[in-house]
Design a protein around this motif. Structure first.
Motif, PDB file in Angstrom:
ATOM      1  N   LEU A 117       0.827  -1.209   0.000  1.00 48.84           N
ATOM      2  CA  LEU A 117       0.000   0.000   0.000  1.00 48.84           C
ATOM      3  C   LEU A 117       0.864   1.262   0.000  1.00 48.84           C
ATOM      4  N   LEU A 118       1.991   1.233   0.722  1.00 48.86           N
ATOM      5  CA  LEU A 118       2.920   2.365   0.711  1.00 48.86           C
ATOM      6  C   LEU A 118       3.452   2.593  -0.694  1.00 48.86           C
ATOM      7  N   GLN A 119       3.741   1.516  -1.394  1.00 53.95           N
ATOM      8  CA  GLN A 119       4.255   1.625  -2.754  1.00 53.95           C
ATOM      9  C   GLN A 119       3.214   2.202  -3.707  1.00 53.95           C
ATOM     10  N   LYS A 120       1.940   2.048  -3.370  1.00 58.88           N
ATOM     11  CA  LYS A 120       0.869   2.607  -4.189  1.00 58.88           C
ATOM     12  C   LYS A 120       0.590   4.066  -3.862  1.00 58.88           C
ATOM     13  N   GLY A 121       1.320   4.604  -2.851  1.00 58.75           N
ATOM     14  CA  GLY A 121       1.195   6.021  -2.536  1.00 58.75           C
ATOM     15  C   GLY A 121       0.317   6.357  -1.360  1.00 58.75           C
ATOM     16  N   TYR A 122      -0.208   5.363  -0.679  1.00 57.70           N
ATOM     17  CA  TYR A 122      -1.050   5.639   0.488  1.00 57.70           C
ATOM     18  C   TYR A 122      -0.188   6.079   1.664  1.00 57.70           C
ATOM     19  N   LEU A 123      -0.718   6.977   2.479  1.00 57.68           N
ATOM     20  CA  LEU A 123      -0.027   7.450   3.672  1.00 57.68           C
ATOM     21  C   LEU A 123      -0.274   6.484   4.831  1.00 57.68           C
ATOM     22  N   PRO A 124       0.640   6.470   5.814  1.00 57.91           N
ATOM     23  CA  PRO A 124       0.489   5.549   6.946  1.00 57.91           C
ATOM     24  C   PRO A 124      -0.866   5.644   7.645  1.00 57.91           C
TER      25      PRO A 124
END
Length: 278
Positions: free
Chosen positions: A189-196
């Protein structure tokens, strides 16, 4: 007890002392971080491979597979089709590899593993039964069982030519980055650009859990960029403080760098954990 430290009571110290008289802690080959994604799979494939080989050479096709997972049975079926040898030679090679692997290391007791194996007219023991037979507590037995599996995975992975059959049990799933499954989902999900904070909400997890995942990612994936979480000047000051204290205690570092939080410290230490600080 403080927020970061725990101390055994006198009774706990006595129990630990008695336990350590008979048990080496931690077991020498236990590497959960490195092999957690392979351990169960290795055991499932090994146990059904031994069972099938034993029954085939005894011409018994009416046995019930010890492993129920369809993917495990399909893997073995595919694996056996690729072998250019008959069932007797294959069983003999498997026996030879197992024997040589388990006999190479004198610190392990092969019975911890062998008692669990099922073969022709032989039902493997449960973990509780094996522990009782070996006069171990259940927790002790579980540690020794994992210790042997991790020893075997490491040994056959490093010497594939000596153990072609055993190394094949994990060869198709070896990966360089052993992230836990939950952390892997966060990483994707981080790689898809979502924030923590977005990931925490999406996955219905606490923010502290997502932070734990990010620390794990920083520990194992050297290409993971930290600057978005900790500014470069903070990273430098955290490491300078760590070098001065020659310790990884978070509070000591935070006392010297008071504008950082514990997550930032953990993240930087995870990334630089392999460095010599002195």
């Amino acid at each position: 007890m403080s927020s970061e430290n725990y101390r055994l009571t006198e009774e706990g110290e006595r129990e630990l002392h008695e336990f350590q008289k008979d048990v080496t802690m931690p077991p020498r080959f236990l590497e959960g971080w490195r092999y957690h994604h392979l351990t169960t799979l290795f055991w499932e494939r090994l146990s059904i491979f031994v069972q099938v080989s034993s029954n085939l050479i005894n011409q018994n096709k009416g046995f019930i597979p010890i492993q129920n997972k369809q993917e495990t049975k399909e893997w073995l079926k595919s694996f056996l089709k690729r072998q250019n040898t008959n069932r007797y030679e294959l069983a003999e090679q498997l026996y030879t590899e197992l024997t040589e692997c388990l006999q190479q290391e004198k610190s392990i007791d092969p019975a911890v593993l062998v008692l669990r194996l099922t073969g022709h007219n032989r039902i493997g023991l449960t973990s509780e039964q094996a522990a009782e037979k070996l006069e171990m507590t259940n927790p002790h037995y579980q540690l020794e069982f994992l210790n042997i599996l991790h020893y075997m995975i490491n040994t056959v992975s490093l010497t594939k030519n000596a153990f072609p059959l055993l190394s094949s049990l994990v060869q198709d799933v070896q990966k360089e980055v052993p992230l836990t499954l939950s952390t892997e989902k966060t990483f994707q999900l981080l790689q898809k650009g979502y924030l923590p904070n977005e990931i925490a909400a999406m996955r219905n997890l606490k923010m502290s859990t997502i932070e734990d995942h990010i620390v794990e990612i920083a520990l194992h994936i050297k290409e993971f960029e930290l600057n978005g979480y900790v500014k470069p000047d903070k990273q430098k000051r955290i490491m300078d403080a760590a070098k001065k204290t020659s310790a990884k205690k978070l509070k000591q570092i935070r006392d010297q760098v008071d504008d950082v939080n514990y997550f930032e410290i953990r993240l930087v230490l995870a990334r630089n954990g392999g460095q010599k600080w002195n």
